[in-house]
Design an enzyme around this catalytic site. Structure first.
Site, PDB file in Angstrom:
ATOM      1  N   HIS A 204       0.794  -1.239   0.000  1.00 57.85           N
ATOM      2  CA  HIS A 204       0.000   0.000   0.000  1.00 57.85           C
ATOM      3  C   HIS A 204       0.822   1.283   0.000  1.00 57.85           C
ATOM      4  O   HIS A 204       0.268   2.367  -0.124  1.00 57.85           O
ATOM      5  CB  HIS A 204      -0.938   0.027   1.203  1.00 57.85           C
ATOM      6  CG  HIS A 204      -0.239   0.386   2.480  1.00 57.85           C
ATOM      7  ND1 HIS A 204       0.688  -0.428   3.074  1.00 57.85           N
ATOM      8  CD2 HIS A 204      -0.315   1.488   3.261  1.00 57.85           C
ATOM      9  CE1 HIS A 204       1.142   0.145   4.172  1.00 57.85           C
ATOM     10  NE2 HIS A 204       0.559   1.307   4.306  1.00 57.85           N
TER      11      HIS A 204
HETATM   12  N1  UDP Z   1      -3.925  -4.476   8.963  1.00 56.62           N
HETATM   13  C1  UDP Z   1      -5.206  -4.982   9.160  1.00 56.62           C
HETATM   14  N2  UDP Z   1      -5.929  -5.358   8.054  1.00 56.62           N
HETATM   15  C2  UDP Z   1      -5.455  -5.276   6.790  1.00 56.62           C
HETATM   16  C3  UDP Z   1      -4.135  -4.773   6.610  1.00 56.62           C
HETATM   17  C4  UDP Z   1      -3.408  -4.366   7.718  1.00 56.62           C
HETATM   18  O1  UDP Z   1      -5.669  -5.085  10.285  1.00 56.62           O
HETATM   19  O2  UDP Z   1      -6.175  -5.624   5.859  1.00 56.62           O
HETATM   20  C5  UDP Z   1      -3.156  -4.059  10.143  1.00 56.62           C
HETATM   21  C6  UDP Z   1      -1.798  -4.693  10.249  1.00 56.62           C
HETATM   22  O3  UDP Z   1      -1.872  -5.923  10.896  1.00 56.62           O
HETATM   23  C7  UDP Z   1      -1.037  -3.665  11.064  1.00 56.62           C
HETATM   24  C8  UDP Z   1      -1.630  -2.372  10.615  1.00 56.62           C
HETATM   25  O4  UDP Z   1      -2.896  -2.678  10.037  1.00 56.62           O
HETATM   26  O5  UDP Z   1      -1.286  -3.822  12.429  1.00 56.62           O
HETATM   27  C9  UDP Z   1      -0.694  -1.779   9.619  1.00 56.62           C
HETATM   28  O6  UDP Z   1      -1.336  -0.899   8.822  1.00 56.62           O
HETATM   29  P1  UDP Z   1      -0.751  -0.399   7.437  1.00 56.62           P
HETATM   30  O7  UDP Z   1      -0.002  -1.494   6.796  1.00 56.62           O
HETATM   31  O8  UDP Z   1      -1.906   0.220   6.759  1.00 56.62           O
HETATM   32  O9  UDP Z   1       0.198   0.793   7.896  1.00 56.62           O
HETATM   33  P2  UDP Z   1       1.720   0.909   8.290  1.00 56.62           P
HETATM   34  O10 UDP Z   1       2.008  -0.005   9.425  1.00 56.62           O
HETATM   35  O11 UDP Z   1       2.530   0.631   7.079  1.00 56.62           O
HETATM   36  O12 UDP Z   1       1.838   2.345   8.719  1.00 56.62           O
END
Ligand code: UDP
Length: 356
Positions: A204
Site C-alpha cells: 500500500h
Molecule cells: N492491517 C489490518 N488489516 C489489513 C491490513 C493491515 O488489520 O487488511 C493491520 C496490520 O496488521 C497492522 C496495521 O494494520 O497492524 C498496519 O497498517 P498499514 O499497513 O496500513 O500501515 P503501516 O504499518 O505501514 O503504517
C-alpha cells in the site's frame, strides 16, 4: 487529567486500542478521542473500533480523500477547535500520518503538551510523506515514546538531548501489546480458500503504488510466486484503484478485501511467510514468528534486518524471488526481545500520569 487522542488511520486504531485499554484502568484520566476521518471505510475504520473495543470517538472530523496539504490543513483547523474547547493536559498522537502531524502542530501552537507514541523512527527517505510527518512531529513533541533502541539513538543524533522541553523515553512498542492481547481472539477471515502454508502479503505504500514500474514489477513477481506457494493479499483501496487502472494481472493471487485486526492476526498465525511494504506488518511477522520480506528500499525497523528476521528487497523481481527462496524455509529463533515484551502501554500511561 484530560487527554485528547488524535487518530485517523488503520495502524493508529490498533495502537490506540492498546493504550486506551490502559488509560481506562484509571478513573482520574478522561480520554477524548478525535477521529480525523483519514480512513473512513467500514473495513478500514469501523471494524477496528468495534472489534478492538476502542471507545467511540467523541469527535468525527470526516476529513478524507484530499491531497496531503488540503487534508493536513483542514485537520489543523478542526483539531484546533476541539483543543480550544476541551483544554486537555495532553494531546496524544501516534505514528506518522497526516493526522499525527496535524494533532501535534495544533496542540503545540496552543501550548498544549504533546506526547508522540512511536517517536524516533527514521527511514532517512525524505520522499516518504511518513518520514516528513515523523520528523516534524518529534521536533515539537514534549514526551517522545520510542519503541526501540534505534529510535532513541536517532533522536540523540538529532540533538534531542539538548531540547529541554522534550523528554525521550524508551517505552517499547505498543503494537506488541496489541499482538499479545488479541492473539487468542484471532478470527479466520470469511471465505478464504487457502488456510495453511500461504504467504501473507500487503502492498500500500505510495512509493510502490504511485510508481507504475515498481507496482507492475511487484505484482508480476507475486503473481509468479503464487503459482508455487499460495499468496493471500488483503487489498488496500489505494492499491486496488491503481491495479485496475494499470490493468495488472493478479489472477494467481488470492486477493481479499482489507480485513479487521483479529482476522489479520489469524492470517499472521497461519501464514508461513510475510511479504509486505507495511511498517506494522514487518513487526507483526516477528511477533507471530514468521520470516518477512520487505518490498521497500529501506526500513525503520532495522533491528529485524540486523537479526535476520527480515530481508529488504525493494521492487526488484529477481531479488524478491531470491529472498523468497531463502526465507521460505529459514529457521529462525524468535525468542529475542526487541520491542519491550508487551509493556509499552503501561509505561506510556505511567509516564503521562507522572508528568503533570
Ligand atoms: N492491517 C489490518 N488489516 C489489513 C491490513 C493491515 O488489520 O487488511 C493491520 C496490520 O496488521 C497492522 C496495521 O494494520 O497492524 C498496519 O497498517 P498499514 O499497513 O496500513 O500501515 P503501516 O504499518 O505501514 O503504517
Amino acid at each position: 487529567m484530560k487527554i485528547v487522542t488524535v487518530i485517523g488511520a488503520r495502524p493508529q486504531f490498533i495502537k490506540a486500542a492498546a493504550v486506551s485499554r490502559e488509560i481506562n484502568k484509571y478513573s482520574d484520566i478522561e480520554e477524548i478521542i478525535v477521529h480525523t476521518g483519514q480512513h473512513f471505510d467500514s473495513n478500514m475504520s469501523d471494524i477496528f473500533f468495534k472489534e478492538l473495543h476502542i471507545p467511540k470517538p467523541d469527535y468525527n472530523l470526516d476529513i478524507n480523500g484530499l491531497s496531503h496539504g488540503a487534508m493536513t490543513g483542514q485537520m489543523l483547523e478542526k483539531i484546533e477547535e476541539v483543543l480550544q474547547k476541551e483544554k486537555p493536559d495532553w494531546t496524544l498522537v501516534y505514528g506518522d500520518t497526516n493526522s499525527t502531524i496535524a494533532g501535534a502542530l495544533s496542540a503545540s501552537k496552543l501550548h498544549i503538551k504533546t506526547a508522540h507514541v512511536e517517536a524516533g523512527l527514521r527511514s532517512f527517505n525524505m520522499k516518504m510523506p511518513e518520514e516528513i510527518n515523523r520528523i516534524l512531529t518529534d521536533r515539537i513533541s514534549n514526551l517522545l515514546f520510542c519503541p526501540t533502541d534505534q529510535a532513541v539513538e536517532n533522536l540523540k543524533n538529532e540533538g534531542f538531548e539538548n531540547f529541554d522541553f522534550a523528554k525521550v523515553i524508551k517505552s517499547g512498542d505498543v503494537m506488541q501489546d496489541a499482538a499479545m492481547f488479541y492473539e487468542n481472539l484471532a478470527k479466520e477471515p470469511e471465505g478464504i480458500k487457502n488456510k495453511k502454508n500461504f504467504i501473507l502479503s500487503t502492498i500500500h505504500r505510495a512509493e510502490n503504488t504511485d510508481d507504475p514500474k515498481r507496482i507492475t514489477e511487484i505484482f508480476k513477481t507475486l503473481n509468479e510466486i503464487a503459482k508455487e506457494t499460495p499468496i493471500i493479499l488483503p487489498l488496500h483501496p489505494r492499491t486496488k484503484k491503481i491495479l485496475k487502472n494499470l490493468n495488472i494481472d493478479t489472477s494467481n493471487i488470492e486477493i481479499i478485501d482489507p480485513v479487521g485486526y483479529l482476522q489479520m492476526v489469524w492470517l499472521l498465525k497461519n501464514a508461513s511467510l510475510v511479504m509486505t511494504d507495511s511498517g506494522g506488518l514487518q513487526k507483526e511477522a516477528f511477533f507471530f514468528k514468521k520470516p518477512c520480506i520487505t518490498l521497500r528500499d529501506e526500513t525503520e525497523w532495522v533491528e529485524l534486518v540486523e537479526n535476520g528476521f527480515n530481508k529488504i528487497v525493494g521492487a526488484n523481481g529477481e531479488k524478491i524471488k531470491e529472498a523468497y527462496k531463502e526465507m521460505k524455509n529459514k529457521k529462525l529463533d524468535f525468542s529475542k526481545d526487541l520491542y519491550g515484551g508487551g509493556e509499552a502501554s503501561k509505561k506510556i500511561v505511567k509516564e503521562l500520569r507522572g508528568a503533570l
